[in-house]
Write a protein that holds these residues in place. Structure first.
Motif, PDB file in Angstrom:
ATOM      1  N   ASP A  83       5.849  12.266  -1.994  1.00  0.00           N
ATOM      2  CA  ASP A  83       4.674  11.349  -1.847  1.00  0.00           C
ATOM      3  C   ASP A  83       3.764  11.575  -3.012  1.00  0.00           C
ATOM      4  OD1 ASP A  83       2.182  10.381  -1.119  1.00  0.00           O
ATOM      5  OD2 ASP A  83       2.215  11.068   0.985  1.00  0.00           O
ATOM      6  N   TYR A  90      -8.401  18.576   3.783  1.00  0.00           N
ATOM      7  CA  TYR A  90      -8.539  17.928   4.886  1.00  0.00           C
ATOM      8  C   TYR A  90      -9.231  18.693   6.303  1.00  0.00           C
ATOM      9  CZ  TYR A  90      -6.029  14.583   2.204  1.00  0.00           C
ATOM     10  OH  TYR A  90      -5.525  13.670   1.258  1.00  0.00           O
ATOM     11  N   ALA A 101      -1.139   9.957   6.570  1.00  0.00           N
ATOM     12  CA  ALA A 101      -0.043   8.722   6.206  1.00  0.00           C
ATOM     13  C   ALA A 101       1.469   9.377   6.023  1.00  0.00           C
ATOM     14  CB  ALA A 101      -0.507   8.085   4.985  1.00  0.00           C
ATOM     15  N   PHE A 160      -4.542   2.490  -4.066  1.00  0.00           N
ATOM     16  CA  PHE A 160      -5.898   2.247  -3.617  1.00  0.00           C
ATOM     17  C   PHE A 160      -6.763   2.717  -4.528  1.00  0.00           C
ATOM     18  CE2 PHE A 160      -9.206   4.267  -0.818  1.00  0.00           C
ATOM     19  CZ  PHE A 160      -9.346   3.542   0.219  1.00  0.00           C
ATOM     20  N   SER A 172       0.580   4.799  -4.276  1.00  0.00           N
ATOM     21  CA  SER A 172      -0.515   4.334  -3.599  1.00  0.00           C
ATOM     22  C   SER A 172      -1.566   3.822  -4.667  1.00  0.00           C
ATOM     23  CB  SER A 172      -1.226   4.953  -2.760  1.00  0.00           C
ATOM     24  OG  SER A 172      -2.762   4.330  -2.306  1.00  0.00           O
ATOM     25  N   LEU A 176       5.889   4.643   1.559  1.00  0.00           N
ATOM     26  CA  LEU A 176       6.357   5.910   1.951  1.00  0.00           C
ATOM     27  C   LEU A 176       7.237   5.352   3.298  1.00  0.00           C
ATOM     28  CD1 LEU A 176       3.421   8.370   2.659  1.00  0.00           C
ATOM     29  CD2 LEU A 176       5.595   8.890   1.310  1.00  0.00           C
ATOM     30  N   LYS A 234      -7.493   6.144  -6.260  1.00  0.00           N
ATOM     31  CA  LYS A 234      -6.478   7.073  -6.655  1.00  0.00           C
ATOM     32  C   LYS A 234      -6.464   6.809  -8.226  1.00  0.00           C
ATOM     33  CE  LYS A 234      -5.191   7.727  -2.430  1.00  0.00           C
ATOM     34  NZ  LYS A 234      -4.170   7.629  -1.572  1.00  0.00           N
ATOM     35  N   GLY A 266      -2.731  -1.556  -2.586  1.00  0.00           N
ATOM     36  CA  GLY A 266      -1.267  -1.802  -3.353  1.00  0.00           C
ATOM     37  C   GLY A 266      -0.717  -0.320  -3.369  1.00  0.00           C
ATOM     38  N   THR A 276      -1.878  17.745   4.430  1.00  0.00           N
ATOM     39  CA  THR A 276      -1.948  16.494   3.391  1.00  0.00           C
ATOM     40  C   THR A 276      -2.402  15.570   4.324  1.00  0.00           C
ATOM     41  OG1 THR A 276      -0.580  14.851   2.819  1.00  0.00           O
ATOM     42  CG2 THR A 276       0.431  15.852   4.498  1.00  0.00           C
ATOM     43  N   ASN A 325       0.606  -1.279  -0.073  1.00  0.00           N
ATOM     44  CA  ASN A 325       0.058   0.045   0.003  1.00  0.00           C
ATOM     45  C   ASN A 325       1.094   1.313   0.013  1.00  0.00           C
ATOM     46  OD1 ASN A 325       0.365   0.896   2.883  1.00  0.00           O
ATOM     47  ND2 ASN A 325      -0.249  -1.087   3.208  1.00  0.00           N
ATOM     48  N   GLY A 326       0.268   2.301  -0.041  1.00  0.00           N
ATOM     49  CA  GLY A 326       1.036   3.597  -0.259  1.00  0.00           C
ATOM     50  C   GLY A 326       1.627   4.079   1.045  1.00  0.00           C
ATOM     51  N   THR A 327       1.036   3.717   2.208  1.00  0.00           N
ATOM     52  CA  THR A 327       1.677   3.960   3.551  1.00  0.00           C
ATOM     53  C   THR A 327       2.908   3.343   3.687  1.00  0.00           C
ATOM     54  OG1 THR A 327      -0.473   4.250   4.343  1.00  0.00           O
ATOM     55  CG2 THR A 327       1.281   4.412   5.910  1.00  0.00           C
ATOM     56  N   GLN A 354      -0.933  10.737  -4.993  1.00  0.00           N
ATOM     57  CA  GLN A 354      -1.994  11.393  -5.728  1.00  0.00           C
ATOM     58  C   GLN A 354      -1.883  12.011  -7.148  1.00  0.00           C
ATOM     59  OE1 GLN A 354      -4.076  14.534  -3.123  1.00  0.00           O
ATOM     60  NE2 GLN A 354      -4.209  13.037  -1.466  1.00  0.00           N
TER      61      GLN A 354
END
Ligand SMILES: *Cc1c(COP(=O)(O)O)cnc(C)c1O
Length: 375
Positions: A158, A320, A89, A189, A187, A65, A192, A200, A86, A60-62, A161
């Motif tokens: 990062d 956010y 994560a 996800f 990511s 990172l 995305k 993923g 942001t 996954n994207g987390t 996105q």
């Protein structure tokens, strides 16, 4: 009118059903659920698409990172500068690795990390900068790389996105975002810009040595079977997700164009209203691939608008709502409210409208009319 959704993955799937189903069937037929040939094929396809030497798929994207940071020579207490505005994560993995996150404000015009903020936050302990290409828009990589060179810092992009976005340098050369810093994380996800049908992620780098280190880290720190040279993790992209991604990657540019087209129509309709800030659409490049379409409501009616739209069946969201420096987990005595004027304002003004590859003109008109009648 087709039902409005924040992200319409079902309609998108209907159009590529045969390719996706064939990929998934291939995994089932060949019994290659983990590390199967589709994972390697997708990796190679993505390397070619991005023009990057190494793509290392992960879970996954987390994780991407975290693993990118584990691969760099960072020690507990090292400071890592990232944006206050942001998804959590980005800062979470910095803290998890016992590095010290240093949050800085963003720029009003592009909502990406402030260059001044970075410069002011650098101390002798600073080791890395994590720019986020927020909502799909490329951060100012020329300037960020220049600051990094000056202070001998790593740059970890990062890119969760903004996959597929181009960054045009001052010298006119174009690169895909995520291939400019020392290493990048993305990511896959489902929502995305390039999403699979589960979790993923992937790490990108042009550095052979770093790629080798990272390939071991994702696999329990193993470089040779059952020899664990470093502390690693278990983070894999499974073959079914790789199959979905391999089928979807050839459509990524078309998908990003569809997002840009929808964004253009939104901005044309909304940008004329003095109470709305709407993103400008760059006609000569692909610096923004609109993972989210985010406008600012300048007359204090943002929360009312959210309710108004939801009552009309228009999904929308606040990305956010709380600055990271105000979150319990990331509060730090060193932060001063006066250092975050832009983020503090954005959290009160931003609203994200439905954005995906399947929006049609009727839907966009209904949404923009509904926004305008209230604002
Ligand atoms: C989605 C996202 C992530 C995390 O990706 P996951 O695959 O959900 O772990 C990290 N950073 C940003 C900016 C994101 O939008």
């Amino acid at each position: 009118m087709k039902k409005l959704q924040m992200v319409d993955l079902k309609s998108q799937y209907e159009k590529i059903k045969e390719e996706v189903n064939a990929s998934i069937q291939e995994v089932l037929d060949t019994n290659t659920y983990i590390n199967g040939p589709l994972v390697h094929q997708f990796q190679a396809d993505l390397e070619k698409y991005l023009g990057v030497k190494h793509v290392i798929p992960c879970a996954n994207g987390t994780d991407a990172l975290q693993i990118a940071m584990m691969g760099l020579d960072l020690k507990p207490g090292d400071e890592v500068i990232t944006a206050d505005f942001t998804f959590a994560a980005t800062v979470e993995v910095i803290a998890l690795l016992q590095l010290t996150p240093v949050l800085v404000d963003v720029d009003m015009n592009n909502m990406n990390i402030s260059l001044d903020g970075i410069r002011k936050a650098i101390t002798p302990k600073t080791k890395a900068i994590v720019p986020v290409h927020l909502f799909g828009r490329a951060a100012n990589m020329d300037a960020i790389m220049e600051i990094a060179r000056e202070h001998n810092l790593y740059v970890i992009e990062d890119n969760a996105q903004a996959i597929g976005a181009d960054y045009t340098s001052k010298d006119g050369s174009k690169k895909k975002v995520g291939t400019i810093g020392h290493v990048a994380a993305t990511s896959f996800f489902p929502s995305k810009n390039l999403g699979c049908y589960g979790d993923g992620g992937a790490i990108f780098t042009n550095d052979d040595k770093l790629a080798h280190i990272i390939r071991g880290i994702v696999n329990h720190g193993m470089y040779e079977r059952y020899h664990h040279d470093v502390v690693g993790v278990n983070s894999r992209l499974d073959s079914m997700q790789a199959g979905v991604l391999k089928a979807k990657l050839p459509h990524l540019d078309t998908y990003n164009k569809a997002r840009q087209d929808a964004a253009r129509k939104y901005s044309l309709a909304l940008g004329v209203n003095p109470n709305i800030w709407a993103p400008t659409i760059c006609e000569s490049c692909d610096c923004h691939v609109f993972h989210q379409y985010v406008i600012r409501i300048l007359n204090g009616k943002r929360d009312g608008l959210l309710e108004h739209l939801q009552a009309k069946g228009i999904p929308c969201a606040i990305y956010y709502p709380i600055p990271l420096h105000s979150q319990k987990a990331y509060a730090d005595a060193r932060y001063n409210e006066a250092d975050f004027p832009v983020t503090n304002q954005l959290v009160k003004e931003v609203i994200a409208l439905p954005m995906h590859t399947e929006l049609d003109d009727e839907q966009i008109k209904f949404i923009t009319d509904s926004v305008l009648e209230f604002v």
